[in-house]
Write a protein that holds these residues in place. Structure first.
Motif, PDB file in Angstrom:
ATOM      1  N   LEU A 101     -34.777  -9.374 -46.225  1.00 55.94           N
ATOM      2  CA  LEU A 101     -35.102  -8.357 -45.221  1.00 55.94           C
ATOM      3  C   LEU A 101     -34.716  -8.805 -43.819  1.00 55.94           C
ATOM      4  O   LEU A 101     -34.762  -9.989 -43.492  1.00 55.94           O
ATOM      5  CB  LEU A 101     -36.592  -8.010 -45.283  1.00 55.94           C
ATOM      6  N   THR A 102     -34.365  -7.850 -42.977  1.00 54.82           N
ATOM      7  CA  THR A 102     -33.897  -8.152 -41.624  1.00 54.82           C
ATOM      8  C   THR A 102     -35.027  -8.050 -40.603  1.00 54.82           C
ATOM      9  O   THR A 102     -36.027  -7.370 -40.836  1.00 54.82           O
ATOM     10  CB  THR A 102     -32.741  -7.212 -41.232  1.00 54.82           C
ATOM     11  N   ASP A 103     -34.872  -8.717 -39.480  1.00 59.65           N
ATOM     12  CA  ASP A 103     -35.863  -8.764 -38.403  1.00 59.65           C
ATOM     13  C   ASP A 103     -35.686  -7.545 -37.498  1.00 59.65           C
ATOM     14  O   ASP A 103     -34.619  -7.339 -36.927  1.00 59.65           O
ATOM     15  CB  ASP A 103     -35.660 -10.067 -37.610  1.00 59.65           C
ATOM     16  N   LEU A 104     -36.740  -6.738 -37.362  1.00 62.10           N
ATOM     17  CA  LEU A 104     -36.704  -5.526 -36.532  1.00 62.10           C
ATOM     18  C   LEU A 104     -37.470  -5.689 -35.228  1.00 62.10           C
ATOM     19  O   LEU A 104     -37.767  -4.704 -34.546  1.00 62.10           O
ATOM     20  CB  LEU A 104     -37.296  -4.341 -37.312  1.00 62.10           C
ATOM     21  N   ASP A 105     -37.806  -6.920 -34.853  1.00 63.30           N
ATOM     22  CA  ASP A 105     -38.680  -7.140 -33.694  1.00 63.30           C
ATOM     23  C   ASP A 105     -38.111  -6.601 -32.389  1.00 63.30           C
ATOM     24  O   ASP A 105     -38.871  -6.121 -31.537  1.00 63.30           O
ATOM     25  CB  ASP A 105     -39.023  -8.630 -33.551  1.00 63.30           C
ATOM     26  N   ASP A 106     -36.804  -6.667 -32.190  1.00 63.59           N
ATOM     27  CA  ASP A 106     -36.224  -6.146 -30.947  1.00 63.59           C
ATOM     28  C   ASP A 106     -36.477  -4.641 -30.823  1.00 63.59           C
ATOM     29  O   ASP A 106     -36.871  -4.145 -29.758  1.00 63.59           O
ATOM     30  CB  ASP A 106     -34.714  -6.429 -30.892  1.00 63.59           C
ATOM     31  N   VAL A 107     -36.263  -3.920 -31.902  1.00 61.08           N
ATOM     32  CA  VAL A 107     -36.517  -2.478 -31.913  1.00 61.08           C
ATOM     33  C   VAL A 107     -38.016  -2.207 -31.740  1.00 61.08           C
ATOM     34  O   VAL A 107     -38.417  -1.295 -31.005  1.00 61.08           O
ATOM     35  CB  VAL A 107     -36.021  -1.846 -33.234  1.00 61.08           C
ATOM     36  N   ALA A 108     -38.840  -3.022 -32.404  1.00 55.81           N
ATOM     37  CA  ALA A 108     -40.290  -2.841 -32.338  1.00 55.81           C
ATOM     38  C   ALA A 108     -40.821  -3.036 -30.917  1.00 55.81           C
ATOM     39  O   ALA A 108     -41.659  -2.259 -30.436  1.00 55.81           O
ATOM     40  CB  ALA A 108     -40.979  -3.817 -33.294  1.00 55.81           C
ATOM     41  N   LYS A 109     -40.329  -4.065 -30.242  1.00 56.91           N
ATOM     42  CA  LYS A 109     -40.775  -4.324 -28.867  1.00 56.91           C
ATOM     43  C   LYS A 109     -40.308  -3.224 -27.925  1.00 56.91           C
ATOM     44  O   LYS A 109     -41.054  -2.746 -27.069  1.00 56.91           O
ATOM     45  CB  LYS A 109     -40.266  -5.690 -28.399  1.00 56.91           C
ATOM     46  N   GLU A 110     -39.063  -2.829 -28.076  1.00 54.58           N
ATOM     47  CA  GLU A 110     -38.486  -1.774 -27.232  1.00 54.58           C
ATOM     48  C   GLU A 110     -39.282  -0.473 -27.355  1.00 54.58           C
ATOM     49  O   GLU A 110     -39.490   0.249 -26.372  1.00 54.58           O
ATOM     50  CB  GLU A 110     -37.030  -1.557 -27.659  1.00 54.58           C
ATOM     51  N   ASN A 111     -39.751  -0.181 -28.547  1.00 52.08           N
ATOM     52  CA  ASN A 111     -40.460   1.078 -28.800  1.00 52.08           C
ATOM     53  C   ASN A 111     -41.973   0.922 -28.926  1.00 52.08           C
ATOM     54  O   ASN A 111     -42.662   1.843 -29.340  1.00 52.08           O
ATOM     55  CB  ASN A 111     -39.880   1.741 -30.057  1.00 52.08           C
ATOM     56  N   LYS A 112     -42.466  -0.275 -28.601  1.00 52.98           N
ATOM     57  CA  LYS A 112     -43.914  -0.544 -28.501  1.00 52.98           C
ATOM     58  C   LYS A 112     -44.667  -0.247 -29.805  1.00 52.98           C
ATOM     59  O   LYS A 112     -45.723   0.374 -29.801  1.00 52.98           O
ATOM     60  CB  LYS A 112     -44.524   0.244 -27.342  1.00 52.98           C
ATOM     61  N   TRP A 113     -44.098  -0.706 -30.924  1.00 48.53           N
ATOM     62  CA  TRP A 113     -44.740  -0.452 -32.206  1.00 48.53           C
ATOM     63  C   TRP A 113     -46.144  -1.055 -32.276  1.00 48.53           C
ATOM     64  O   TRP A 113     -47.040  -0.464 -32.879  1.00 48.53           O
ATOM     65  CB  TRP A 113     -43.878  -1.011 -33.346  1.00 48.53           C
ATOM     66  N   ASP A 114     -46.342  -2.220 -31.695  1.00 48.14           N
ATOM     67  CA  ASP A 114     -47.668  -2.844 -31.742  1.00 48.14           C
ATOM     68  C   ASP A 114     -48.722  -2.007 -31.036  1.00 48.14           C
ATOM     69  O   ASP A 114     -49.915  -2.115 -31.337  1.00 48.14           O
ATOM     70  CB  ASP A 114     -47.627  -4.253 -31.126  1.00 48.14           C
ATOM     71  N   GLU A 115     -48.305  -1.171 -30.104  1.00 50.58           N
ATOM     72  CA  GLU A 115     -49.244  -0.327 -29.359  1.00 50.58           C
ATOM     73  C   GLU A 115     -49.510   0.998 -30.058  1.00 50.58           C
ATOM     74  O   GLU A 115     -50.633   1.518 -30.004  1.00 50.58           O
ATOM     75  CB  GLU A 115     -48.704  -0.058 -27.948  1.00 50.58           C
ATOM     76  N   ILE A 116     -48.494   1.557 -30.714  1.00 53.33           N
ATOM     77  CA  ILE A 116     -48.665   2.887 -31.305  1.00 53.33           C
ATOM     78  C   ILE A 116     -49.111   2.856 -32.764  1.00 53.33           C
ATOM     79  O   ILE A 116     -49.507   3.882 -33.310  1.00 53.33           O
ATOM     80  CB  ILE A 116     -47.371   3.731 -31.178  1.00 53.33           C
ATOM     81  N   LEU A 117     -49.076   1.660 -33.389  1.00 53.43           N
ATOM     82  CA  LEU A 117     -49.494   1.550 -34.795  1.00 53.43           C
ATOM     83  C   LEU A 117     -50.838   0.835 -34.902  1.00 53.43           C
ATOM     84  O   LEU A 117     -51.090  -0.115 -34.169  1.00 53.43           O
ATOM     85  CB  LEU A 117     -48.455   0.766 -35.607  1.00 53.43           C
ATOM     86  N   TYR A 127     -43.286  -9.484 -42.033  1.00 57.23           N
ATOM     87  CA  TYR A 127     -43.202 -10.669 -42.886  1.00 57.23           C
ATOM     88  C   TYR A 127     -43.019 -11.869 -41.970  1.00 57.23           C
ATOM     89  O   TYR A 127     -42.134 -11.864 -41.106  1.00 57.23           O
ATOM     90  CB  TYR A 127     -42.035 -10.590 -43.883  1.00 57.23           C
ATOM     91  N   ASP A 128     -43.863 -12.870 -42.155  1.00 58.71           N
ATOM     92  CA  ASP A 128     -43.807 -14.082 -41.326  1.00 58.71           C
ATOM     93  C   ASP A 128     -43.865 -13.728 -39.844  1.00 58.71           C
ATOM     94  O   ASP A 128     -43.176 -14.322 -39.015  1.00 58.71           O
ATOM     95  CB  ASP A 128     -42.531 -14.863 -41.647  1.00 58.71           C
ATOM     96  N   GLY A 129     -44.690 -12.711 -39.524  1.00 60.74           N
ATOM     97  CA  GLY A 129     -44.928 -12.340 -38.131  1.00 60.74           C
ATOM     98  C   GLY A 129     -43.931 -11.392 -37.520  1.00 60.74           C
ATOM     99  O   GLY A 129     -44.103 -10.949 -36.381  1.00 60.74           O
ATOM    100  N   ALA A 130     -42.861 -11.037 -38.231  1.00 62.65           N
ATOM    101  CA  ALA A 130     -41.824 -10.158 -37.687  1.00 62.65           C
ATOM    102  C   ALA A 130     -41.754  -8.850 -38.481  1.00 62.65           C
ATOM    103  O   ALA A 130     -41.901  -8.847 -39.704  1.00 62.65           O
ATOM    104  CB  ALA A 130     -40.465 -10.853 -37.732  1.00 62.65           C
ATOM    105  N   TYR A 131     -41.529  -7.758 -37.785  1.00 67.21           N
ATOM    106  CA  TYR A 131     -41.352  -6.473 -38.468  1.00 67.21           C
ATOM    107  C   TYR A 131     -40.105  -6.511 -39.353  1.00 67.21           C
ATOM    108  O   TYR A 131     -39.028  -6.889 -38.903  1.00 67.21           O
ATOM    109  CB  TYR A 131     -41.195  -5.341 -37.446  1.00 67.21           C
ATOM    110  N   VAL A 132     -40.277  -6.090 -40.596  1.00 70.47           N
ATOM    111  CA  VAL A 132     -39.144  -5.988 -41.526  1.00 70.47           C
ATOM    112  C   VAL A 132     -39.103  -4.602 -42.170  1.00 70.47           C
ATOM    113  O   VAL A 132     -38.195  -4.293 -42.933  1.00 70.47           O
ATOM    114  CB  VAL A 132     -39.218  -7.068 -42.630  1.00 70.47           C
ATOM    115  N   ALA A 133     -40.082  -3.771 -41.855  1.00 68.11           N
ATOM    116  CA  ALA A 133     -40.176  -2.421 -42.413  1.00 68.11           C
ATOM    117  C   ALA A 133     -40.751  -1.482 -41.372  1.00 68.11           C
ATOM    118  O   ALA A 133     -41.426  -1.916 -40.429  1.00 68.11           O
ATOM    119  CB  ALA A 133     -41.045  -2.421 -43.678  1.00 68.11           C
ATOM    120  N   VAL A 134     -40.495  -0.205 -41.545  1.00 69.73           N
ATOM    121  CA  VAL A 134     -41.006   0.812 -40.623  1.00 69.73           C
ATOM    122  C   VAL A 134     -41.840   1.821 -41.419  1.00 69.73           C
ATOM    123  O   VAL A 134     -41.391   2.345 -42.440  1.00 69.73           O
ATOM    124  CB  VAL A 134     -39.851   1.490 -39.854  1.00 69.73           C
TER     125      VAL A 134
END
Length: 417
Positions: A101-117, A127-134
Motif C-alpha cells: 500500500l502507498t502513503d497518502l499522508d501528503d494528500v491527507a494533510k493537505e485536505n485535513k483528514w485528521d480534522e474531518i474524520l 498503517y504504521d501511522g500513515a494513511y493508506v486508505a480513504v
C-alpha cells in the motif's frame, strides 16, 4: 427521467473540479454493482475523468467482496495491483504488512483528514501511522426498522429497551403479524447477535469481547445473558426464515406482513425504492438498549503502490475526490449510508440519515462508536467466521444452552487467533 437527472447532477458536480495537469489512469477494484451503488460508482468515475484521468473499472460482483478479494490476491501476487481496491477494516492492516500500500499522508494533510474524520475511523485507514486508505461512507449496523401501521394495528409501542422490544413482539404475534422479519444466514444471525451484545454489555463490554477478544468478557455472565436474549428472540421469527435474503425480510416489513427488522441502514434503500418516506411510512430506531452507541461499517478504498508518476497523481486525485463533499453527498444518498466527514451538511438527507449523523457525532466523542464484528470491521475474517459458526449453531438449536455457548464462543475465537 430520474437517470437523466442523476447524470446531469453528476456532470454538474464534475465540472466543479479543476482539470488535472498530468493525466493518468486509475484502475479501481470494487463490488458496487447494484442499484444505487452502481450509480454512485459511475459518478466517482465521471468526477475522476473530468480531472483528465482515465478510469478503468474493475467491478467484481457477488459474495460481499469475497470474489473480488480472490481476484485482487492474484493480481497483487503477480506484481500488477490496481490503483485502488475496496478493502476495509483489519484487512487494510494485512495488506499494509505486505508492503503493497502507498502513503497518502501528503494528500491527507493537505485536505485535513485528521480534522474531518473521527479518530476511531481515521485509525483504521492508517498503517504504521500513515494513511493508506480513504473511507467512503459510514453504515450504522444497530438499527431497528419498524412499520408504524402494523404497530398501530397491534397496539404495540416502538421499543427503547429489550423488555419493551419483547412486549411489542408479543403484541405483534398476538395480532397475527410476524414480529421480527429475519433471514437465517450466518451474517444476519451475527448482525442480530452483535446488536444484542452492545445492548447487554454496553459499548465498552462489546469492545472487550470483539476487538480485544478478552476471554473473561466472552465467557462472562453478561455474554451468557446475550445468548439467552438471542434464544428468546428466536421465538419471534417465522418458520420460513432459513436462507432468506435480507432484502426479502425487509419487504416483509414494507408489505405489512412483519412489524420489525434488525438490520443496518442499507435496508433503507429498499424502503426508498418502494417510495416510502422515512418518519412516516417507516421508523428507524437504535436497536433497543443501544442508544448512544453506533456500530459502524465503513466502505473504503485502499491505495496500492504504483510505478508511473502520472498514475500516482491520478490516484491522489481519486483519494481527494472520494472525501470531497460533492461525492460524499451523492454516494451516500444513493447507498443509504451517511458521509464519513463530520463537517458534512445533512440538510438534503432524510430523517433517518440525519438522526444517524447526529448519533454518529455523539458516539464519536466517547466509547459509543464501535466497529462492527458482523461486517468485518472489528476483527479478522477468521474471528468473524468463528463467531458466526457458534452463533448460527446456537440460534438454530432450540435446546442450546447459553452458558455453554459463551464457552464455545471463547474457545472458537482462541482457536483461530
Amino acid at each position: 427521467m430520474k437517470a437523466i437527472t442523476r447524470l446531469a447532477a453528476a456532470v454538474s458536480l464534475a465540472s466543479l473540479i479543476p482539470f488535472a495537469a498530468h493525466a493518468g489512469e486509475v484502475e479501481v477494484l470494487h463490488w458496487w454493482t447494484s442499484g444505487g451503488e452502481k450509480r454512485a460508482a459511475d459518478t466517482l468515475k465521471q468526477l475522476v475523468e473530468e480531472q483528465g484521468h482515465t478510469w478503468k473499472d474493475f467491478a467484481v460482483a457477488g459474495g460481499g467482496g469475497e470474489a473480488a478479494m480472490t481476484v485482487l490476491k492474484t493480481r497483487a501476487v503477480s506484481g500488477n495491483p490496481p490503483a485502488a481496491a475496496q478493502i476495509k477494516g483489519p484487512d487494510i492492516q494485512e495488506w499494509g504488512e505486505l508492503g503493497l500500500l502507498t502513503d497518502l499522508d501528503d494528500v491527507a494533510k493537505e485536505n485535513k483528514w485528521d480534522e474531518i474524520l473521527p479518530k476511531q475511523i481515521a485509525g483504521i485507514m492508517k498503517y504504521d501511522g500513515a494513511y493508506v486508505a480513504v473511507p467512503v461512507n459510514v453504515h450504522r449496523v444497530n438499527w431497528l426498522w419498524i412499520n408504524p401501521e402494523v404497530f398501530a394495528k397491534a397496539g404495540a409501542t416502538p421499543p427503547k429497551t429489550l423488555d419493551e422490544f419483547f412486549a411489542a413482539a408479543d403484541k405483534l404475534k398476538a395480532a397475527g403479524f410476524v414480529p421480527v422479519a429475519h433471514g437465517g444466514q450466518p451474517w444476519q444471525d451475527g448482525t442480530v447477535f452483535e446488536d444484542i451484545v452492545i445492548s447487554v454489555l454496553g459499548p465498552e463490554g462489546y469492545r472487550k469481547a470483539f476487538v480485544d477478544l478478552d476471554k473473561d468478557t466472552l465467557t462472562g455472565d453478561k455474554m451468557v445473558q446475550a445468548f439467552a436474549t438471542l434464544k428468546k428472540l428466536r421465538d419471534y421469527i417465522d418458520a420460513d426464515a432459513a436462507g432468506r435474503d435480507w432484502n426479502t425480510a425487509t419487504a416483509m416489513v414494507i408489505n405489512g406482513k412483519a412489524g420489525m427488522q434488525i438490520m443496518g441502514d442499507w435496508a433503507k434503500s429498499e424502503w426508498t425504492a418502494a417510495n416510502k418516506v422515512a418518519g412516516k411510512d417507516y421508523q428507524c430506531l437504535p436497536f433497543p438498549g443501544t442508544q448512544g452507541s453506533f456500530a459502524f461499517n465503513v466502505d473504503s478504498l485502499a491505495m496500492f503502490k504504483l510505478s508511473k508518476e502520472e498514475d500516482r497523481k491520478a490516484q491522489e486525485d481519486l483519494a481527494r475526490t472520494v472525501l470531497g463533499s460533492k461525492f460524499q453527498q451523492f454516494f451516500n444518498q444513493n447507498k443509504g449510508s451517511i458521509p464519513v466527514r463530520l463537517d458534512e451538511d445533512m440538510s438534503a438527507f432524510d430523517s433517518c440519515a440525519q438522526q444517524s449523523m447526529a448519533d454518529f457525532k455523539e458516539a464519536a466523542k466517547g466509547p459509543g462508536l464501535q466497529p462492527s464484528l458482523a461486517h468485518g470491521m472489528a476483527a479478522s475474517s477468521y474471528v468473524q467466521g468463528a463467531v458466526f459458526d457458534v452463533v448460527t449453531n446456537f440460534f438454530n438449536d432450540p435446546a442450546a444452552d447459553p452458558k455453554k455457548a459463551a464457552q464455545q464462543l471463547a474457545a472458537a475465537i482462541q482457536a483461530v487467533q
